[in-house]
Design a protein around this motif. Structure first.
Motif, PDB file in Angstrom:
ATOM      1  N   TYR A 162      45.207  29.459  27.863  1.00  0.00           N
ATOM      2  CA  TYR A 162      45.645  30.732  28.406  1.00  0.00           C
ATOM      3  C   TYR A 162      45.552  30.662  29.930  1.00  0.00           C
ATOM      4  N   LEU A 163      45.939  31.721  30.615  1.00  0.00           N
ATOM      5  CA  LEU A 163      45.854  31.746  32.071  1.00  0.00           C
ATOM      6  C   LEU A 163      44.419  31.985  32.512  1.00  0.00           C
ATOM      7  N   PRO A 164      44.003  31.372  33.610  1.00  0.00           N
ATOM      8  CA  PRO A 164      42.666  31.661  34.133  1.00  0.00           C
ATOM      9  C   PRO A 164      42.566  33.137  34.506  1.00  0.00           C
ATOM     10  N   GLY A 165      41.385  33.672  34.417  1.00  0.00           N
ATOM     11  CA  GLY A 165      41.168  35.073  34.776  1.00  0.00           C
ATOM     12  C   GLY A 165      40.280  35.739  33.751  1.00  0.00           C
ATOM     13  N   GLY A 166      40.134  37.037  33.877  1.00  0.00           N
ATOM     14  CA  GLY A 166      39.277  37.737  32.936  1.00  0.00           C
ATOM     15  C   GLY A 166      39.240  39.222  33.183  1.00  0.00           C
ATOM     16  N   LYS A 167      38.236  39.821  32.658  1.00  0.00           N
ATOM     17  CA  LYS A 167      38.114  41.278  32.722  1.00  0.00           C
ATOM     18  C   LYS A 167      37.593  41.751  34.076  1.00  0.00           C
ATOM     19  N   ILE A 168      38.009  42.945  34.434  1.00  0.00           N
ATOM     20  CA  ILE A 168      37.562  43.586  35.676  1.00  0.00           C
ATOM     21  C   ILE A 168      36.211  44.237  35.421  1.00  0.00           C
ATOM     22  N   GLU A 169      35.257  43.962  36.280  1.00  0.00           N
ATOM     23  CA  GLU A 169      33.925  44.571  36.177  1.00  0.00           C
ATOM     24  C   GLU A 169      33.982  46.004  36.727  1.00  0.00           C
ATOM     25  N   PRO A 170      33.098  46.891  36.268  1.00  0.00           N
ATOM     26  CA  PRO A 170      33.076  48.261  36.798  1.00  0.00           C
ATOM     27  C   PRO A 170      32.964  48.256  38.327  1.00  0.00           C
ATOM     28  N   GLY A 171      33.821  49.028  38.978  1.00  0.00           N
ATOM     29  CA  GLY A 171      33.811  49.156  40.431  1.00  0.00           C
ATOM     30  C   GLY A 171      34.568  48.069  41.164  1.00  0.00           C
ATOM     31  N   GLU A 172      35.108  47.070  40.454  1.00  0.00           N
ATOM     32  CA  GLU A 172      35.838  45.977  41.073  1.00  0.00           C
ATOM     33  C   GLU A 172      37.311  46.332  41.233  1.00  0.00           C
ATOM     34  N   THR A 173      37.930  45.846  42.297  1.00  0.00           N
ATOM     35  CA  THR A 173      39.377  45.956  42.449  1.00  0.00           C
ATOM     36  C   THR A 173      40.025  44.794  41.701  1.00  0.00           C
ATOM     37  N   LEU A 174      41.329  44.881  41.469  1.00  0.00           N
ATOM     38  CA  LEU A 174      42.044  43.772  40.838  1.00  0.00           C
ATOM     39  C   LEU A 174      41.854  42.486  41.630  1.00  0.00           C
ATOM     40  N   GLU A 175      42.004  42.571  42.957  1.00  0.00           N
ATOM     41  CA  GLU A 175      41.893  41.363  43.782  1.00  0.00           C
ATOM     42  C   GLU A 175      40.470  40.801  43.755  1.00  0.00           C
ATOM     43  N   ALA A 176      39.466  41.651  43.796  1.00  0.00           N
ATOM     44  CA  ALA A 176      38.082  41.169  43.747  1.00  0.00           C
ATOM     45  C   ALA A 176      37.805  40.472  42.418  1.00  0.00           C
ATOM     46  N   ALA A 177      38.289  41.049  41.316  1.00  0.00           N
ATOM     47  CA  ALA A 177      38.108  40.434  40.001  1.00  0.00           C
ATOM     48  C   ALA A 177      38.826  39.091  39.937  1.00  0.00           C
ATOM     49  N   LEU A 178      40.029  39.041  40.472  1.00  0.00           N
ATOM     50  CA  LEU A 178      40.799  37.796  40.510  1.00  0.00           C
ATOM     51  C   LEU A 178      40.035  36.710  41.254  1.00  0.00           C
ATOM     52  N   ARG A 179      39.578  37.022  42.444  1.00  0.00           N
ATOM     53  CA  ARG A 179      38.851  36.038  43.254  1.00  0.00           C
ATOM     54  C   ARG A 179      37.573  35.572  42.544  1.00  0.00           C
ATOM     55  N   ARG A 180      36.831  36.498  41.947  1.00  0.00           N
ATOM     56  CA  ARG A 180      35.601  36.148  41.249  1.00  0.00           C
ATOM     57  C   ARG A 180      35.883  35.258  40.050  1.00  0.00           C
ATOM     58  N   GLU A 181      36.831  35.671  39.212  1.00  0.00           N
ATOM     59  CA  GLU A 181      37.141  34.922  38.000  1.00  0.00           C
ATOM     60  C   GLU A 181      37.650  33.514  38.313  1.00  0.00           C
ATOM     61  N   VAL A 182      38.524  33.383  39.303  1.00  0.00           N
ATOM     62  CA  VAL A 182      39.067  32.072  39.658  1.00  0.00           C
ATOM     63  C   VAL A 182      37.963  31.164  40.204  1.00  0.00           C
ATOM     64  N   ALA A 183      37.081  31.710  41.013  1.00  0.00           N
ATOM     65  CA  ALA A 183      35.956  30.920  41.527  1.00  0.00           C
ATOM     66  C   ALA A 183      35.052  30.475  40.376  1.00  0.00           C
ATOM     67  N   GLU A 184      34.761  31.381  39.431  1.00  0.00           N
ATOM     68  CA  GLU A 184      33.884  31.061  38.305  1.00  0.00           C
ATOM     69  C   GLU A 184      34.512  30.044  37.356  1.00  0.00           C
ATOM     70  N   GLU A 185      35.815  30.169  37.099  1.00  0.00           N
ATOM     71  CA  GLU A 185      36.477  29.345  36.088  1.00  0.00           C
ATOM     72  C   GLU A 185      37.055  28.048  36.623  1.00  0.00           C
ATOM     73  N   LEU A 186      37.483  28.042  37.899  1.00  0.00           N
ATOM     74  CA  LEU A 186      38.177  26.871  38.451  1.00  0.00           C
ATOM     75  C   LEU A 186      37.498  26.263  39.665  1.00  0.00           C
TER      76      LEU A 186
END
Length: 118
Positions: free
Chosen positions: A20-44
């Motif tokens: 599937y595509l890298p990424g994941g769920k948005i945490e409470p209080g996170e923006t789409l971009e913040a979630a994207l940056r966090r998930e990509v750093a964690e996964e890739l």
């Protein structure tokens, strides 16, 4: 979404068979971009430069039961670093639509993404 030489980057987690595509769920209080940056750093293990919104996809969710849907907001960006499996990611691959369809198990939303890229 990251494309290299006409192939889309997909990942497989340790707990699933489908890519599937890298990424994941948005945490409470996170923006789409913040979630994207966090998930990509964690996964890739890479950082993103200037993410750009591409498109939103809504499709049947892989492995979540009848009627479950996934709602994906897709971005693209240049990367700082080379993607590698990190965190829950067991494997990554760059695929075309035909290569992806050849896998035994596939996530329906990725078929839509690959059709758009074609």
């Amino acid at each position: 979404m990251h494309v290299r030489d006409g192939r889309l980057l997909v990942v497989r987690s340790r707990h699933k068979q489908a890519f599937y595509l890298p990424g994941g769920k948005i945490e409470p209080g996170e923006t789409l971009e913040a979630a994207l940056r966090r998930e990509v750093a964690e996964e890739l293990g890479v950082r993103l430069r200037e993410p750009r919104l591409l498109r939103r996809y809504v499709a049947p969710a892989y492995g979540e039961g009848e009627g479950a849907m996934v709602d994906m907001t897709c971005f693209t960006a240049d990367l700082d670093g080379e993607p590698r499996p990190c965190g829950e990611i067991a494997e990554l691959s760059y695929v075309t639509a035909a290569e992806y369809a050849a896998h035994d198990e596939t996530a329906p939303a990725i078929h839509e993404v690959l059709a758009d890229l074609a």
